[in-house]
Design an enzyme around this catalytic site. Structure first.
Site, PDB file in Angstrom:
ATOM      1  N   ARG A 197      11.470  -1.569  11.563  1.00  0.00           N
ATOM      2  CA  ARG A 197      10.183  -1.506  12.260  1.00  0.00           C
ATOM      3  C   ARG A 197      10.081  -2.718  13.172  1.00  0.00           C
ATOM      4  NH1 ARG A 197       5.133  -0.314   8.354  1.00  0.00           N
ATOM      5  NH2 ARG A 197       4.136  -1.450  10.064  1.00  0.00           N
ATOM      6  N   LYS A 244       0.825  -1.217   0.000  1.00  0.00           N
ATOM      7  CA  LYS A 244       0.000   0.000   0.000  1.00  0.00           C
ATOM      8  C   LYS A 244       0.860   1.267   0.000  1.00  0.00           C
ATOM      9  CE  LYS A 244      -2.311  -1.025   3.830  1.00  0.00           C
ATOM     10  NZ  LYS A 244      -1.854  -2.367   4.253  1.00  0.00           N
ATOM     11  N   ARG A 258      -0.549  -9.121  13.563  1.00  0.00           N
ATOM     12  CA  ARG A 258      -1.065  -8.112  12.622  1.00  0.00           C
ATOM     13  C   ARG A 258      -2.027  -8.751  11.615  1.00  0.00           C
ATOM     14  NH1 ARG A 258       4.314  -5.730  10.592  1.00  0.00           N
ATOM     15  NH2 ARG A 258       3.066  -4.405   9.220  1.00  0.00           N
ATOM     16  N   ARG A 305      -9.473   0.815   9.300  1.00  0.00           N
ATOM     17  CA  ARG A 305      -9.069  -0.563   9.601  1.00  0.00           C
ATOM     18  C   ARG A 305     -10.120  -1.292  10.416  1.00  0.00           C
ATOM     19  NH1 ARG A 305      -3.061   0.365   9.301  1.00  0.00           N
ATOM     20  NH2 ARG A 305      -2.011  -1.645   9.318  1.00  0.00           N
ATOM     21  N   ARG A 330      11.372  -6.692   4.520  1.00  0.00           N
ATOM     22  CA  ARG A 330      11.301  -5.275   4.850  1.00  0.00           C
ATOM     23  C   ARG A 330      11.861  -5.032   6.253  1.00  0.00           C
ATOM     24  NH1 ARG A 330       5.485  -2.453   4.584  1.00  0.00           N
ATOM     25  NH2 ARG A 330       5.276  -3.105   6.745  1.00  0.00           N
TER      26      ARG A 330
HETATM   27  P1  AMP Z   1       0.963   0.226   9.016  1.00  0.00           P
HETATM   28  O1  AMP Z   1       2.136   1.102   8.824  1.00  0.00           O
HETATM   29  O2  AMP Z   1      -0.224   0.685   8.214  1.00  0.00           O
HETATM   30  O3  AMP Z   1       1.257  -1.234   8.817  1.00  0.00           O
HETATM   31  O4  AMP Z   1       0.503   0.398  10.535  1.00  0.00           O
HETATM   32  C1  AMP Z   1       1.348   0.003  11.606  1.00  0.00           C
HETATM   33  C2  AMP Z   1       0.585  -0.035  12.911  1.00  0.00           C
HETATM   34  O5  AMP Z   1       0.016   1.252  13.195  1.00  0.00           O
HETATM   35  C3  AMP Z   1      -0.606  -0.980  12.944  1.00  0.00           C
HETATM   36  O6  AMP Z   1      -0.227  -2.314  13.191  1.00  0.00           O
HETATM   37  C4  AMP Z   1      -1.394  -0.379  14.084  1.00  0.00           C
HETATM   38  O7  AMP Z   1      -0.831  -0.683  15.323  1.00  0.00           O
HETATM   39  C5  AMP Z   1      -1.220   1.105  13.868  1.00  0.00           C
HETATM   40  N1  AMP Z   1      -2.290   1.647  12.982  1.00  0.00           N
HETATM   41  C6  AMP Z   1      -2.130   2.175  11.734  1.00  0.00           C
HETATM   42  N2  AMP Z   1      -3.306   2.535  11.193  1.00  0.00           N
HETATM   43  C7  AMP Z   1      -4.240   2.203  12.112  1.00  0.00           C
HETATM   44  C8  AMP Z   1      -5.647   2.286  12.150  1.00  0.00           C
HETATM   45  N3  AMP Z   1      -6.350   2.782  11.114  1.00  0.00           N
HETATM   46  N4  AMP Z   1      -6.289   1.864  13.269  1.00  0.00           N
HETATM   47  C9  AMP Z   1      -5.607   1.357  14.308  1.00  0.00           C
HETATM   48  N5  AMP Z   1      -4.291   1.217  14.336  1.00  0.00           N
HETATM   49  C10 AMP Z   1      -3.597   1.630  13.254  1.00  0.00           C
END
Ligand code: AMP
Length: 370
Positions: free
Chosen positions: A314, A194, A326, A269, A308
């Protein structure tokens, strides 16, 4: 306000079901006051008036009969086209008081056809009871006896009226609207690509990219209150609570008040995030144009994330257990959003396996049309 999509067009609230109900009741009362002890024969003009006819009859206090006539323009939506008779009059209407139920009268072409249908039928009297009238476009001299509501010349759907066969089941009436923004939800499980694709798409379409994950990580780096709160959830691979995430998302949108639209990456989400986003955009007269979902098999995702993790540092990418959490969060809370957008006609699945460029091209074709 709520905004809905039917085929390629968007519609916003116009007349509520409560207002419609009052208008229908008032027409029913006026007719029964005028006709006193007569038993009228209502003739509903299909398809549009089936909801109106059903409601009007149930509000009609006296005895009555109903029958149906189906007329249609030869050419889809063109109301100036010639009219053809698909289901004709059946039964004897001689000496009857006939009340025609029309959902809407605009140019009056259909009405004219109805008058000519009854010309030689020797009815006692012919009354017209339309729910909606567009006085600005009504050009005929034919009398309309009962009018539920006069409305401006807008294209409307709902309460029996359609746009290319959709929308008849909506309890309220909506009017055509145009959106100023293009808002895309870029969707997919962790590791679907994404972020990479959003970065490319934002330049192609001149949109603002909001990645909630990136915003959280920035806050963690700057040790803000939000960052400290989010960190405990993120490090374990859990979702940050909805209220926190929704407020943060709104703040990010507000920072870009002149944007031509947004790519939402990692948001919504959960279903309550999706609902909050709809409400928020609808208040601005905007909506989500589409959810574009990158579809990638889970084994490819896990290996992409571990790769990654070697360079991104991360914490949530570096250990299989957190990656599993996740995916679990995605499957139990996020995956349902596919249905949420699908029922609105806004889900577009895209094969997310291939080179970055191949996938961008697939996305481009879809996003262009939204
Ligand atoms: P990402 O970079 O999109 O993979 O997001 C990493 C982490 O950020 C996720 O595993 C959640 O802990 C938190 N996070 C990101 N977006 C959301 C969301 N819309 N709702 C809740 N937690 C989020």
């Amino acid at each position: 306000m709520s905004i809905i999509k039917l085929h390629d067009k968007y519609f916003k609230n116009f007349i509520s079901k409560e207002e419609i109900d009052l208008a229908v009741k008032s027409v029913a009362t006026q007719i029964s006051n005028d006709l006193k002890d007569e038993i009228p024969l209502f003739i509903a003009i299909l398809n549009g008036s089936f909801v109106y006819a059903a409601d009007l009859l149930r509000h009609y206090p006296g005895q009555c009969e109903i029958s149906f006539v189906k007329l249609a323009s030869y050419e889809g939506t063109n109301s100036t086209g010639s009219i053809k008779n698909l289901i004709g009059l059946n039964g004897d209407v001689k000496d009857r008081t006939v009340v025609i139920l029309e959902d809407i009268v605009d140019t009056g072409n259909t009405l004219q056809e109805i008058f000519s249908l009854f010309e030689d039928k020797k009815v006692k009297q012919l009354k017209i009871a339309t729910l909606f009238l567009k006085p600005d476009v009504y050009k005929k001299e034919l009398p309309i006896d009962y009018i539920g509501m006069s409305i401006p010349d807008k294209f409307i759907v709902g309460y029996g009226l359609d746009y290319d066969n959709l929308g008849r089941n909506l309890p309220d009436v909506y009017q055509l609207t145009s959106l100023k923004m293009k808002n895309i939800v870029l969707f997919g499980p962790p590791g679907a690509g994404k972020g990479t694709q959003a970065d490319l798409l934002k330049n192609i379409f001149n949109l603002i990219h909001i990645s909630t994950g990136d915003v959280f990580r920035q806050n963690i780096k700057n040790q803000t209150e939000l960052g400290i709160l989010a960190k405990s959830y993120m490090d374990d691979g859990n979702l940050v609570p909805d209220e926190v995430t929704i407020d943060m998302l709104k703040a990010e949108v507000e920072k870009n008040s002149t944007a031509k639209g947004f790519i939402f990456d990692g948001f919504p989400r959960t279903e309550s995030q999706a609902k909050a986003l709809d409400l928020y955009l609808n208040e601005k007269g905007e909506t989500i144009n589409g959810m574009v979902a990158l579809e990638v098999p889970e084994d490819i995702l896990v290996s992409r994330l571990l790769e990654r993790g070697k360079i991104s540092e991360r914490p949530d990418d570096q250990d299989q257990e957190k990656i599993r959490t996740r995916f679990n969060e995605y499957n139990t809370k996020t995956a349902v959003l596919k249905d949420y957008y699908f029922t609105q006609g806004k889900y577009f699945g895209i094969n997310g396996v291939g080179s970055i460029e191949e996938i961008t091209n697939r996305l481009k074709v879809v996003v262009e049309q939204l």
